[in-house]
Design a protein around this motif. Structure first.
Motif, short mmCIF file in Angstrom:
data_model
loop_
_atom_site.label_atom_id
_atom_site.label_comp_id
_atom_site.label_asym_id
_atom_site.label_seq_id
_atom_site.Cartn_x
_atom_site.Cartn_y
_atom_site.Cartn_z
N MET A 44 0.83 -1.21 0.00
CA MET A 44 0.00 0.00 0.00
C MET A 44 0.87 1.26 0.00
SD MET A 44 -3.24 -0.98 2.46
CE MET A 44 -4.12 0.49 1.95
N ARG A 45 1.95 1.24 0.76
CA ARG A 45 2.84 2.41 0.77
C ARG A 45 3.46 2.65 -0.60
NH1 ARG A 45 4.25 0.27 5.90
NH2 ARG A 45 6.07 -0.77 5.00
N ALA A 46 3.84 1.55 -1.26
CA ALA A 46 4.44 1.69 -2.59
C ALA A 46 3.44 2.29 -3.58
CB ALA A 46 4.92 0.33 -3.08
N VAL A 47 2.20 1.83 -3.52
CA VAL A 47 1.17 2.35 -4.42
C VAL A 47 0.87 3.81 -4.11
CG1 VAL A 47 -1.26 2.14 -5.10
CG2 VAL A 47 0.14 0.08 -4.83
N GLU A 48 0.79 4.13 -2.82
CA GLU A 48 0.53 5.53 -2.43
C GLU A 48 1.63 6.46 -2.96
OE1 GLU A 48 0.29 5.20 1.76
OE2 GLU A 48 -1.76 4.37 1.76
N GLY A 49 2.86 5.95 -2.99
CA GLY A 49 3.96 6.76 -3.48
C GLY A 49 3.91 7.02 -4.97
N ALA A 50 3.15 6.19 -5.69
CA ALA A 50 3.07 6.33 -7.15
C ALA A 50 1.81 7.04 -7.62
CB ALA A 50 3.13 4.93 -7.80
N ILE A 51 0.91 7.35 -6.70
CA ILE A 51 -0.37 7.95 -7.08
C ILE A 51 -0.19 9.31 -7.75
CG2 ILE A 51 -2.46 9.02 -6.11
CD1 ILE A 51 -2.67 6.68 -4.20
N GLY A 52 0.83 10.04 -7.33
CA GLY A 52 1.03 11.38 -7.87
C GLY A 52 1.34 11.44 -9.35
N SER A 53 1.66 10.30 -9.96
CA SER A 53 2.00 10.28 -11.39
C SER A 53 0.86 9.78 -12.26
CB SER A 53 3.24 9.41 -11.62
OG SER A 53 2.97 8.05 -11.28
N MET A 54 -0.35 9.74 -11.70
CA MET A 54 -1.48 9.20 -12.46
C MET A 54 -1.83 10.03 -13.69
SD MET A 54 -4.27 7.50 -9.89
CE MET A 54 -4.65 9.03 -9.06
N ASN A 55 -1.32 11.24 -13.77
CA ASN A 55 -1.58 12.05 -14.96
C ASN A 55 -0.71 11.64 -16.13
OD1 ASN A 55 0.56 13.09 -13.23
ND2 ASN A 55 0.76 14.78 -14.72
N ARG A 56 0.22 10.74 -15.91
CA ARG A 56 1.12 10.26 -16.98
C ARG A 56 0.73 8.86 -17.41
NH1 ARG A 56 3.26 15.04 -18.44
NH2 ARG A 56 4.32 16.08 -16.69
N TYR A 57 1.00 8.57 -18.69
CA TYR A 57 0.79 7.20 -19.16
C TYR A 57 1.76 6.26 -18.47
CZ TYR A 57 -2.26 8.63 -23.01
OH TYR A 57 -3.30 9.12 -23.76
N PRO A 58 1.37 5.02 -18.27
CA PRO A 58 2.29 4.07 -17.62
C PRO A 58 3.44 3.67 -18.53
CG PRO A 58 0.25 2.97 -18.31
CD PRO A 58 0.04 4.42 -18.54
N ASN A 59 4.45 3.09 -17.94
CA ASN A 59 5.58 2.54 -18.68
C ASN A 59 5.11 1.29 -19.40
OD1 ASN A 59 7.90 1.34 -19.60
ND2 ASN A 59 8.95 1.32 -17.62
N TYR A 240 5.08 -11.54 -30.61
CA TYR A 240 3.73 -11.44 -31.16
C TYR A 240 2.75 -10.91 -30.11
CZ TYR A 240 5.51 -14.45 -34.93
OH TYR A 240 6.23 -14.99 -35.97
N GLN A 241 2.92 -11.35 -28.86
CA GLN A 241 2.04 -10.87 -27.79
C GLN A 241 2.10 -9.35 -27.65
OE1 GLN A 241 3.45 -14.33 -24.91
NE2 GLN A 241 1.91 -13.07 -23.90
N ARG A 242 3.30 -8.82 -27.73
CA ARG A 242 3.44 -7.37 -27.60
C ARG A 242 2.73 -6.64 -28.73
NH1 ARG A 242 8.75 -9.32 -26.48
NH2 ARG A 242 9.08 -9.42 -24.22
N LYS A 243 2.65 -7.27 -29.89
CA LYS A 243 1.98 -6.64 -31.02
C LYS A 243 0.46 -6.61 -30.84
CE LYS A 243 5.47 -7.79 -34.52
NZ LYS A 243 5.74 -8.47 -35.81
N VAL A 244 -0.09 -7.63 -30.19
CA VAL A 244 -1.56 -7.70 -30.05
C VAL A 244 -2.04 -7.18 -28.70
CG1 VAL A 244 -1.67 -9.67 -31.63
CG2 VAL A 244 -1.53 -10.09 -29.17
N ALA A 245 -1.13 -6.85 -27.80
CA ALA A 245 -1.51 -6.39 -26.47
C ALA A 245 -2.17 -5.02 -26.54
CB ALA A 245 -0.28 -6.31 -25.56
N VAL A 246 -3.07 -4.75 -25.59
CA VAL A 246 -3.67 -3.43 -25.48
C VAL A 246 -2.59 -2.45 -25.01
CG1 VAL A 246 -5.39 -2.04 -24.27
CG2 VAL A 246 -5.92 -4.40 -24.94
N PRO A 247 -2.34 -1.36 -25.75
CA PRO A 247 -1.32 -0.41 -25.32
C PRO A 247 -1.62 0.16 -23.93
CG PRO A 247 -1.98 0.02 -27.60
CD PRO A 247 -2.95 -0.99 -27.05
N PHE A 248 -0.61 0.28 -23.10
CA PHE A 248 -0.72 0.82 -21.75
C PHE A 248 -1.73 0.04 -20.91
CE2 PHE A 248 0.17 4.46 -24.65
CZ PHE A 248 1.46 4.74 -24.24
N GLY A 249 -1.81 -1.26 -21.13
CA GLY A 249 -2.82 -2.07 -20.45
C GLY A 249 -2.56 -2.31 -18.98
N VAL A 250 -1.31 -2.18 -18.56
CA VAL A 250 -0.97 -2.39 -17.15
C VAL A 250 -0.51 -1.06 -16.57
CG1 VAL A 250 0.48 -3.64 -15.50
CG2 VAL A 250 -0.32 -4.78 -17.57
#
Length: 364
Positions: A44-59, A240-250
């Motif tokens: 939970m602490r790790a997630v809380e530390g990353a909340i501030g970047s929600m305005n950016r697309y994920p890696n 091939y998986q990377r080609k069919v994956a939903v972009p920014f899915g995780v």
């Protein structure tokens, strides 16, 4: 006159995925195989530390998570892919190798999403009935492979029956499958497996060029709400998986939580052991109450109640327990907290009490 828009041919045959039944206030929700435990404080602490970047697309490359998983499993990073839970990775693998006119073989009943995912890809699902012990009939699955077969799923432990495939039998099966057919070993529940087959998927992935393994953070790691899983596949399939994956899915939040969970596996192991203890306790109670649960190596128990499925489902619901019923086949009850399983046991005891009262009345 404007013509109505019609759906793509074949979608009428695709059943919508059915989420586990919601629980009324105060009831135990044991219908979705979720962890009964709240996230670990460190996660939970790790997630809380990353909340501030929600305005950016994920890696999108999930660099840190993939590197961590590759090191953990001693595989090349190029073989590791991530997705929004193992279900999305299953879809990636199907779309990567199968299309119109192709076939995908799997046991049935097994993971409920398999038929839909196959049909959405335009391929044909080939469902092979489970054997008499509610496990995979590997001989029948092997016999069902044709020149049109592109992929075979082996859900191990199997959802919803909780059975596992014997390691030697699985190895023989994989060796017998043609090398141009991908064998996907779905290990969403492997952390709860206390049999000798534990970890066999990754061992086979190292030895056979046509094997992929699925894992998820939804069950044992308790991250069902963040949607993250991973696959370890042959290099060319992973590409091939990377080609069919939903972009920014995780999302980055999911990636951060997954990495933090991997760093806290000792704590998580205690929780997993508790889920297994409650699973086995619930199985004993079901047996004592006259039902016949299947010995499970997952975080749930399967009761092949057949025509009595609705009866058991209603009994549990009246006792404040929401389970997952498959009408005419059986019912799957997730392993929950001590309090959840206490409620299951109380519901079963209430039924025994009513039956005893009826017998007394009949003798009066």
């Amino acid at each position: 006159m404007t013509m109505p828009i019609s759906a793509r041919h074949g979608l009428d045959a695709v059943p919508a995925y059915r989420q586990g039944r919601s629980a009324p206030a105060g009831a135990s929700k044991l219908s979705s195989n979720e962890s009964p435990h709240a996230p670990l404080p460190s996660v939970m602490r790790a997630v809380e530390g990353a909340i501030g970047s929600m305005n950016r697309y994920p890696n999108m490359a999930a660099t840190e998570l993939i590197a961590t998983l590759a090191e953990r499993h001693d595989v090349a990073p190029e073989t590791v892919t991530v997705g929004a839970g193992s279900v999305e990775l299953a879809a990636q693998l199907i779309h990567a190798v199968a299309g119109f006119g192709d076939e995908v073989v799997f046991a049935w009943r097994s993971f409920e999403a398999y038929p839909s995912l196959v049909r959405v890809a335009g391929a044909t699902p080939v469902q092979i009935p489970l054997d008499a012990d509610f496990g995979h009939d590997l001989d029948a699955m092997l016999a069902a492979i044709t020149p049109r077969t592109r992929l075979v799923f082996v859900c191990n432990p199997n959802n919803p029956t909780g059975t596992v495939v014997d390691p030697a039998a699985l190895e023989r099966f994989v060796d017998a499958v043609p090398r141009d057919v991908l064998v996907v070993i779905d290990e969403a529940y492997v952390h709860f497996d206390r049999s000798q087959s534990r970890g066999i998927g990754l061992e086979l992935r190292r030895r056979f060029s046509h094997v992929a393994v699925l894992r998820t953070f939804s069950k044992a790691y308790g991250l069902a709400g963040l949607r993250v899983g991973y696959a370890i596949s042959p290099v060319e399939i992973a590409e091939y998986q990377r080609k069919v994956a939903v972009p920014f899915g995780v999302t980055d939040l999911a990636q951060v939580a997954a990495c933090a969970s991997l760093a806290a596996e000792d704590e998580l192991a205690e929780r997993i052991d508790e889920v297994v203890r409650q699973r086995d306790r619930m199985s004993v109670a079901l047996t004592a109450s006259g039902w016949s649960p299947v010995a499970s190596q997952a975080n749930f128990v399967w009761v092949p109640a057949g025509e009595r499925t609705d009866e058991l489902n209603d009994l549990l619901f009246d006792g404040g327990v929401v389970a997952r019923a498959f009408p005419g086949e059986g019912i799957r009850i997730s392993s929950g907290s001590t309090e959840d399983v206490d409620r299951v046991i109380a519901a079963l005891a209430a039924r025994r009490g009513r039956d005893a009262d009826l017998r007394v009345e009949a003798l009066a």
